[in-house]
Design a protein around this motif. Structure first.
Motif, mmCIF file in Angstrom:
data_model
loop_
_atom_site.group_PDB
_atom_site.id
_atom_site.type_symbol
_atom_site.label_atom_id
_atom_site.label_comp_id
_atom_site.label_asym_id
_atom_site.label_seq_id
_atom_site.Cartn_x
_atom_site.Cartn_y
_atom_site.Cartn_z
ATOM 1 N N GLY A 111 -17.288 -24.146 6.580
ATOM 2 C CA GLY A 111 -16.494 -25.219 6.120
ATOM 3 C C GLY A 111 -17.329 -26.200 5.434
ATOM 4 O O GLY A 111 -18.194 -26.518 5.735
ATOM 5 N N GLY A 147 -10.018 -29.392 3.643
ATOM 6 C CA GLY A 147 -10.128 -28.393 3.063
ATOM 7 C C GLY A 147 -10.213 -28.879 1.223
ATOM 8 O O GLY A 147 -11.085 -30.221 1.519
ATOM 9 N N ARG A 152 -7.437 -32.592 5.918
ATOM 10 C CA ARG A 152 -7.830 -31.766 7.043
ATOM 11 C C ARG A 152 -6.611 -31.114 7.774
ATOM 12 O O ARG A 152 -6.867 -30.044 9.196
ATOM 13 C CB ARG A 152 -8.366 -32.856 8.539
ATOM 14 C CG ARG A 152 -7.216 -32.869 9.474
ATOM 15 C CD ARG A 152 -6.426 -34.886 9.209
ATOM 16 N NE ARG A 152 -5.638 -34.407 10.359
ATOM 17 C CZ ARG A 152 -4.578 -34.896 10.291
ATOM 18 N NH1 ARG A 152 -3.508 -34.672 9.094
ATOM 19 N NH2 ARG A 152 -2.875 -35.331 10.963
ATOM 20 N N THR A 187 -2.694 -29.263 5.492
ATOM 21 C CA THR A 187 -1.680 -28.968 5.123
ATOM 22 C C THR A 187 -0.548 -29.340 5.333
ATOM 23 O O THR A 187 -0.009 -28.944 6.574
ATOM 24 C CB THR A 187 -1.178 -27.795 4.954
ATOM 25 O OG1 THR A 187 -0.941 -26.761 5.455
ATOM 26 C CG2 THR A 187 -3.215 -26.593 3.907
ATOM 27 N N ARG A 231 -2.264 -24.580 10.741
ATOM 28 C CA ARG A 231 -2.369 -25.831 9.012
ATOM 29 C C ARG A 231 -3.255 -26.487 9.305
ATOM 30 O O ARG A 231 -3.516 -27.041 8.582
ATOM 31 C CB ARG A 231 -1.116 -26.195 9.130
ATOM 32 C CG ARG A 231 0.163 -25.163 8.880
ATOM 33 C CD ARG A 231 1.192 -26.026 9.071
ATOM 34 N NE ARG A 231 1.478 -26.495 7.744
ATOM 35 C CZ ARG A 231 2.818 -27.428 7.256
ATOM 36 N NH1 ARG A 231 4.133 -27.132 8.011
ATOM 37 N NH2 ARG A 231 2.400 -27.755 6.226
ATOM 38 N N TYR A 232 -4.501 -26.802 10.504
ATOM 39 C CA TYR A 232 -5.263 -27.781 9.946
ATOM 40 C C TYR A 232 -6.672 -26.661 9.867
ATOM 41 O O TYR A 232 -6.771 -25.778 10.791
ATOM 42 C CB TYR A 232 -5.423 -28.187 12.291
ATOM 43 C CG TYR A 232 -4.898 -29.330 11.914
ATOM 44 C CD1 TYR A 232 -4.908 -30.664 11.701
ATOM 45 C CD2 TYR A 232 -3.851 -28.711 12.335
ATOM 46 C CE1 TYR A 232 -3.558 -31.180 12.373
ATOM 47 C CE2 TYR A 232 -2.097 -29.580 12.701
ATOM 48 C CZ TYR A 232 -2.211 -30.707 12.836
ATOM 49 O OH TYR A 232 -1.083 -31.911 13.069
ATOM 50 N N ALA A 233 -7.387 -27.047 9.131
ATOM 51 C CA ALA A 233 -8.468 -26.758 8.460
ATOM 52 C C ALA A 233 -9.354 -25.885 9.949
ATOM 53 O O ALA A 233 -9.968 -24.462 9.891
ATOM 54 C CB ALA A 233 -9.059 -27.291 7.242
#
Length: 304
Positions: A136, A168, A173, A175, A184-186
């Motif tokens: 990432g 993202g 960092r 959504t 929900r954290y990248a």
């Protein structure tokens, strides 16, 4: 409710204030170019300070460049109205007295920037490590040898620690603003790899991944791996790994890039991230580190 209030405060301060200063620069109608210049310099120094201090992983890593572009456009348009005006008034109050407020702002904002720069650039030479994450684009949210950049700075062993999150495609960092679901954290579930060649001194697993912002102060590092990097003479801690993901055991030998585990949210952490710091193996005191010759300063981006 508290998390929503925090985001409102962040937006108001780190986005709202630069927008206000850009608007004020656009609306300037100074009698002299000198007066115009000190007003623009004040706004530019405030923005530089906020670029260094802000949590742009939360506010959007692209948001900061929008603010830079808006201030630059405001200064350009404003300059067109001031280009033919004199640099200073022929008579009247001394220049410093006529522009006391922006000069005070320049002194405060500029002084803070110099204070930060002195702390950052006076740090000892760093130990070279491999970047400890894969898969990432990553942002440093705590990092740098200064109390304003790094909340770990006051701890002798963690003075040069770094907290790292993933961002993202849109530059955030997670959504949502402050979601309570770790998934929900990248960064959640991304590969954490060995930053050096060495031996596993300690490996801990089994602690749960907490729902933000719950924390576990009784187990500060959560699931973690502690490495002794033989060639560097340092020990490196990688903390807050995902439960059940730790892939090494005490006594194992690792090479740079070997899988250690997955990023999680275990231990004394308010949201998923990877904490990493290094200490001198002899003294236990924190030492500076660098990834690919780049120190992990707050808001620095890495891609792997």
């Amino acid at each position: 409710m508290l998390s929503d209030l925090l985001m409102i405060v962040l937006l108001a301060v780190f986005v709202g204030l630069p927008l206000f200063y850009a608007w004020r620069v656009f609306r300037l109608d100074e009698a002299t170019r000198g007066g115009w210049l000190v007003r623009v310099a004040e706004a530019a120094l405030l923005l530089l300070l906020f670029l260094a201090l802000g949590r742009w992983d939360m506010l959007g890593v692209y948001t900061r460049w929008v603010l830079v572009a808006l201030l630059a456009a405001a200064a350009f348009l404003s300059w067109r109205r001031h280009a033919r005006r004199p640099w200073r008034a022929a008579e009247g109050r001394p220049f410093w007295r006529a522009h006391l407020s922006p000069l005070a702002g320049i002194a405060i904002f500029g002084g803070l920037l110099v204070w930060i720069a002195v702390g950052v650039f006076s740090a000892p030479a760093p130990h070279a490590l491999r970047f400890p994450l894969e898969g990432g684009r990553f942002a440093v949210v705590q990092g740098g040898a200064h109390m304003l950049l790094n909340r770990h700075y006051s701890h002798p062993a963690q003075r040069h620690a770094a907290d790292i999150v993933a961002v993202g495609p849109a530059g955030f960092r997670a959504t949502g603003l402050l979601p309570d679901d770790p998934a929900r954290y990248a960064i959640f579930g991304l590969r954490v790899v060995s930053p050096c060649a060495g031996e596993v001194v300690e490996a801990a697993d089994g602690l749960p991944d907490l729902r933000p912002p719950r924390m576990d102060p009784e187990n500060p590092a959560g699931n973690h791996v502690l490495l002794e990097c033989g060639a560097e003479g340092i020990r490196v801690l990688l903390a807050h790994l995902q439960r059940g993901s730790v892939a090494v055991a005490e006594g194992a030998r690792v090479a740079p890039g070997d899988l250690l585990g997955l990023a999680g949210n275990s231990g004394n952490t308010s949201e998923p991230h990877l904490h990493i710091h290094a200490v001198d193996a002899a003294t236990g005191l924190g030492v500076p580190i660098a990834f690919d010759e780049q120190a992990p300063l707050r808001n620095r981006l890495f891609r792997r």
